[in-house]
Design an enzyme around this catalytic site. Structure first.
Site, PDB file in Angstrom:
ATOM      1  N   GLY A  20       0.934  -1.284   0.029  1.00 50.15           N
ATOM      2  CA  GLY A  20       0.129   0.103  -0.104  1.00 50.15           C
ATOM      3  C   GLY A  20       1.065   1.375  -0.021  1.00 50.15           C
ATOM      4  O   GLY A  20       2.043   1.189  -0.111  1.00 50.15           O
ATOM      5  N   ASP A 135     -11.455   1.676  10.362  1.00 42.16           N
ATOM      6  CA  ASP A 135     -11.463   1.206   8.884  1.00 42.16           C
ATOM      7  C   ASP A 135     -12.247  -0.008   8.737  1.00 42.16           C
ATOM      8  O   ASP A 135     -11.558  -1.105   8.205  1.00 42.16           O
ATOM      9  CB  ASP A 135      -9.943   1.090   8.441  1.00 42.16           C
ATOM     10  CG  ASP A 135      -9.799   1.336   6.870  1.00 42.16           C
ATOM     11  OD1 ASP A 135     -10.907   1.790   6.192  1.00 42.16           O
ATOM     12  OD2 ASP A 135      -8.901   0.760   6.301  1.00 42.16           O
TER      13      ASP A 135
END
Length: 720
Positions: A20, A135
Site C-alpha cells: 500500500g 477502517d
C-alpha cells in the site's frame, strides 16, 4: 521497501502479500521462534514523522493487548534499522470482500448476521480498550473457513486511534483517515472518530454482505462524501424485498447523528440476530458478541458500560424504541443471564484455529497493508467537501437507443429501486387504446404486464421495496379524474383507489413510503390548486394544502421534510412559482418565482438543489430550468441553453447529471434530452423521439428511460 530473501532482523522475507501507500506486508519466517508470520513493514516516509511514530507505538501496544478471538494476534512490534514493523500471526483463508464478489446477490442472511456478530465482538473488545478501529470494511475481515463454518478475524488496526475527549489526537489537522465507502458522516466534517463511527462502518459492511452492493455506490471518494453526508440511508429491501426485516437495523445503525445509532457494536449484533429470527428461516449461530451484552458480571475484556441514548430513543424513522439496541440499563441489549468472558468458546460456532499451527500447505491470506485506507485532505467541513464534489463531477453525456414502446402513447415512467423494472403510464391496448400502466423488464426491454386504470394517468411513484406502484388518474380537461390508484406489482393488479382532488397530476412518496403527496392541478371548471396528503395505510386524505395555481410536478427532499410543488397554472392562466411545503405541519413556508409554466421538479440525491423545468409560453417557447438552493430556497441559476419547452426533469442516482426532456409544442415539437452537470453547465443534448415527456433513471446512475409521444428510449451512461 523489502525484497524476497532479505533478512530483516530475525525475520526472513519470503513472499510479498500486499503493498500500500504506507507500507508492505510480507509472509516471513521468524528465526527466533521458528514460525511463519505476517510481517508489516511501514515506509520510511511515515516512520520519519515523529507524530506518526508516537501514534504507532501507542496503538500497537493497545492492539497487542486485545484478547478477542476475532482480532489477529500481534506477536511483536517495534523498530529495526530505522524501520517500523508489526509481527502478526499468519493465518489461512480469504477475506470477506472476496466472499462478497463471489455472491453478487448477497450472502445468506443467517451467514451475514453471524459474520457481523463476530466482527462486533472484535470491536467491542477494541472499544473496551479505548481503541476505535476507523477502517471496518470487508477487505479487513478475514474468513478462515475452518471446522465447518466462518471464523472471522478483524484485521488492520493500523489507522486506529485512542478514543475519548482527553486522548491525544496524533493525526494532522484536517486529515480524514479511513475508506470513504464505509466512513460515518461526521468524519467528513472534522469530528473525531468515536465508537459509534465504527458502528456506522459495521452497518455499511452488513448492508453490503446482505445485498452484494455498498449502501452508497459512489464512483470515487468525493462522491462518497456527498452521499454519506446528504443522502438518505438506503434500505436493504430496495435491493431485495425479502430483506425488509433488516431495514430498521440499517436505518438506526447508519443514522446521520451518532447519538441515534446503536450504542455498541454488540447492540447492533443483537438487533441483527433479533431481525433474523423474524425471517422464519432460522438464525445464525449466536456468537460471543451477543454474550458480551448479558446482564451478568462483566468478564475480562468486556466492553465497558456506556450510557445509551436514553429511554426516549427512537429509530431514524421515529417508529418506536428499539428493544435490541436499548434493552439494558446502559443502552446494551441482551436477554440477561451470566456474562461470557471474551475468549470463551461459543456454542454453535467453530472454535478459533490453534494459535501456532504450522503453515504447511496453507494458502496465506493476501491482505492489504496499512495505507490502502483512503487518505483524504478535506481542509474544512462538509461545505468544502461538497464544493470539491461539484468541481470533480463534470458529468457525462449518455448514448440513446429506441426500445420497443410498451404503450401506443407513453406518458410518464418510473424505475423500480432495484432497476429491474420500468413502469410506464399512458394509453395502451387494442383495438381501442385505454389508460393503463405497462411493466417493462429492463434487462430484456420486454413488456411483462399491463394494468388497466380508470382514467388517463397523471404521474407514477414506486414504493421503496418495489411492491407497489401508485398512479394519479388525471383524466382529461373535459372530464378530470380524482383518484390515486395503488397497483400490486407482484400480481399486476389494482388493489386500492383513493379519492383525492380534481385532475391529480404530480405524485411523490415520503421516504418511509407511508404518505403520498398528490398535486391536484384542476381545470378552469374544476379548480384544484391543492396538494392532497394521503395516508396510504388508512387509504384516506389526511390534509389538503392550498398551493399556487394549477400545481403540476412535485418532489420531496431526501429527508422528506420539504415538498416542492411546481405551479403550472391552468388553461387560462400561466403559473410561474414553486410552493415550498413543510411536511411536518403541511403548511406552505415559501414561494419561489421561476420560469413560466413550470411542469416538472426534481431534487438532487444529496438534497442540496431542486431543479424546475418550465415549459415556457407561446411568446417564449424555449423555456428554462431553474436551480434552487434548498438551504435558502432561492434560485441560484437559470438555464436556457439547449432547451425547447422542457417538461420532464430527473437527477441521476449518483447526482452527477440532470436530465431534462424538451417537449416543445405542436408547432415546433421537441426531440431531445438536455444533460446538465452538477456545476449547472449544459454538457450536451441527446436526440430521442418527438415530444419527449417523462424521464427516470436507476439509483446507480447508469441508465435512464424516456417516454416520447409514441416511443420509448433508453439512455446509457459510460462506465464511471
Amino acid at each position: 521497501m523489502g525484497a524476497e530473501g532479505e533478512v530483516f532482523g530475525p525475520y526472513e522475507l519470503r513472499r510479498l502479500l500486499g503493498r500500500g501507500a504506507m507500507g508492505e506486508v510480507w509472509e516471513a519466517f521468524d528465526t527466533r521462534r521458528e514460525r511463519p508470520v505476517a510481517l508489516k513493514l511501514l515506509g520510511g516516509a511515515v516512520a520519519a514523522d515523529p507524530a506518526f511514530r508516537a501514534r504507532f507505538q501507542q496503538e500497537a501496544r493497545l492492539t497487542a493487548r486485545l484478547s478477542s478471538l476475532h482480532v489477529i494476534p500481534i506477536h511483536d512490534f517495534g523498530e529495526i534499522d530505522g524501520r517500523l514493523f508489526v509481527d502478526m500471526r499468519l493465518v489461512d483463508g480469504g477475506d470477506l470482500a472476496a466472499a462478497v464478489r463471489a455472491h453478487p446477490g448477497g450472502l445468506p442472511p443467517g451467514r451475514a448476521v453471524d459474520i457481523v456478530s463476530q466482527v462486533a465482538e472484535a470491536l467491542d473488545a477494541a472499544h473496551a480498550a479505548g481503541l476505535v478501529h476507523r477502517d471496518v470494511k470487508p477487505s479487513n475481515v478475514l474468513l478462515t473457513g475452518q471446522r465447518g463454518g466462518d471464523f472471522c478475524f478483524l484485521v488492520d488496526f493500523g489507522i486506529a486511534r485512542v478514543a475519548g475527549p482527553s486522548a491525544a489526537h496524533l493525526t494532522s489537522t484536517g486529515t480524514v483517515l479511513g475508506t470513504t465507502a464505509y466512513m460515518a458522516p461526521e468524519l467528513f466534517t472534522g469530528e473525531p472518530a468515536t465508537f459509534r463511527s465504527d458502528v456506522y462502518a459495521l452497518v455499511c459492511l452488513f448492508y453490503e454482505i446482505l445485498t452484494g452492493a455498498r449502501p452508497f455506490p459512489g464512483p470515487d471518494p468525493v462522491a462518497h462524501m456527498g452521499q454519506h453526508v446528504h443522502q438518505p440511508v438506503p434500505a436493504p429491501s430496495w435491493a431485495r424485498p425479502d430483506l425488509a426485516v433488516f431495514d430498521r437495523v440499517v436505518a438506526i445503525g447508519m443514522a446521520k447523528d451518532p447519538a441515534h445509532r446503536f450504542p455498541t457494536p454488540g447492540a447492533l449484533a443483537d438487533a441483527t440476530l433479533e431481525a433474523a429470527g423474524r425471517t422464519g428461516t432460522g438464525t445464525a449461530p449466536v456468537g460471543a458478541a451477543t454474550s458480551l451484552l448479558g446482564a451478568g458480571t462483566a468478564g475480562p475484556g468486556t466492553a465497558p458500560a456506556r450510557p445509551g441514548p436514553g429511554p426516549g430513543w427512537h429509530d431514524a424513522g421515529g417508529t418506536g424504541p428499539v428493544t435490541a439496541a436499548s434493552g439494558g440499563p446502559n443502552g446494551a441489549g441482551g436477554s440477561g443471564g451470566a456474562g461470557t468472558r471474551v475468549g470463551a468458546p461459543t456454542p454453535g460456532r467453530p472454535p478459533a484455529p490453534g494459535l501456532e499451527e504450522p503453515a504447511g500447505r496453507r494458502r496465506p491470506w493476501r491482505w492489504v497493508a496499512v495505507g490502502l485506507a483512503a487518505l483524504l485532505l478535506l481542509g474544512g467541513g462538509a461545505y468544502a467537501a461538497d464544493r470539491v464534489f461539484d468541481l470533480w463531477s463534470p458529468g457525462a453525456v449518455p448514448t440513446a437507443r429506441a426500445v420497443a414502446p410498451p404503450l401506443q402513447s407513453p406518458r410518464w415512467v418510473e424505475v423500480s429501486p432495484d432497476g429491474r423494472r420500468a413502469f410506464v403510464s399512458g394509453l395502451g391496448g387494442s383495438p381501442t387504446p385505454s389508460p393503463s400502466v405497462a411493466v417493462v423488464d429492463t434487462a430484456t426491454d420486454q413488456v411483462t404486464g399491463s394494468v388497466p386504470v380508470g382514467t388517463f394517468p397523471g404521474d407514477l411513484a414506486v414504493s421503496g421495496d418495489g411492491t407497489r406502484v401508485y398512479v394519479s388518474e388525471r383524466g382529461t380537461d373535459a372530464a378530470p379524474g380524482s383518484v390515486l390508484t395503488t397497483i400490486d406489482t407482484s400480481a399486476n393488479r389494482v388493489t386500492a383507489r383513493i379519492e383525492v382532488g380534481p385532475a391529480p397530476s404530480g405524485l411523490a412518496l415520503s421516504p418511509d413510503g407511508r404518505v403520498a403527496y398528490v398535486a391536484n392541478e384542476g381545470t378552469n371548471a374544476a379548480p384544484g390548486s391543492t396538494v392532497s396528503v394521503v395516508d396510504l395505510a388508512a387509504g384516506q386524505v389526511t390534509a389538503t394544502v392550498p398551493v399556487g395555481q394549477g400545481p403540476s410536478g412535485v418532489a420531496l427532499s431526501p429527508d422528506g421534510r420539504k415538498l416542492y410543488v411546481a405551479n403550472e397554472g391552468v388553461l387560462t392562466g400561466v403559473g410561474n412559482t414553486v410552493s415550498v411545503v413543510d411536511t411536518a405541519t403541511n403548511a406552505v413556508t415559501g414561494t419561489i418565482r421561476v420560469g413560466d409554466t413550470p411542469r416538472g421538479v426534481a431534487v438532487a440525491p444529496d438534497g442540496r438543489h431542486a431543479y424546475v423545468a418550465s415549459q415556457g409560453t407561446a411568446q417564449a417557447p424555449q423555456g428554462s430550468v431553474s436551480v434552487i438552493d434548498t438551504a435558502s430556497d432561492t434560485v441560484t441559476a437559470t438555464i436556457t441553453e439547449g432547451l425547447n419547452g422542457p417538461i420532464g426533469v430527473a437527477v441521476t442516482g449518483d447526482g452527477r447529471e440532470v436530465l431534462v426532456t424538451s417537449y416543445g409544442s405542436e408547432a415546433a415539437p421537441g426531440s431531445t434530452v438536455t444533460v446538465i452537470n452538477s456545476r449547472d453547465d449544459v454538457i450536451g443534448t441527446v436526440p430521442v423521439g418527438q415530444q419527449p415527456f417523462g424521464v427516470a433513471g436507476t439509483r446507480d446512475g447508469s441508465r435512464a428511460w424516456v417516454t416520447t409521444r409514441s416511443e420509448f428510449w433508453l439512455l446509457e451512461f459510460p462506465a464511471r
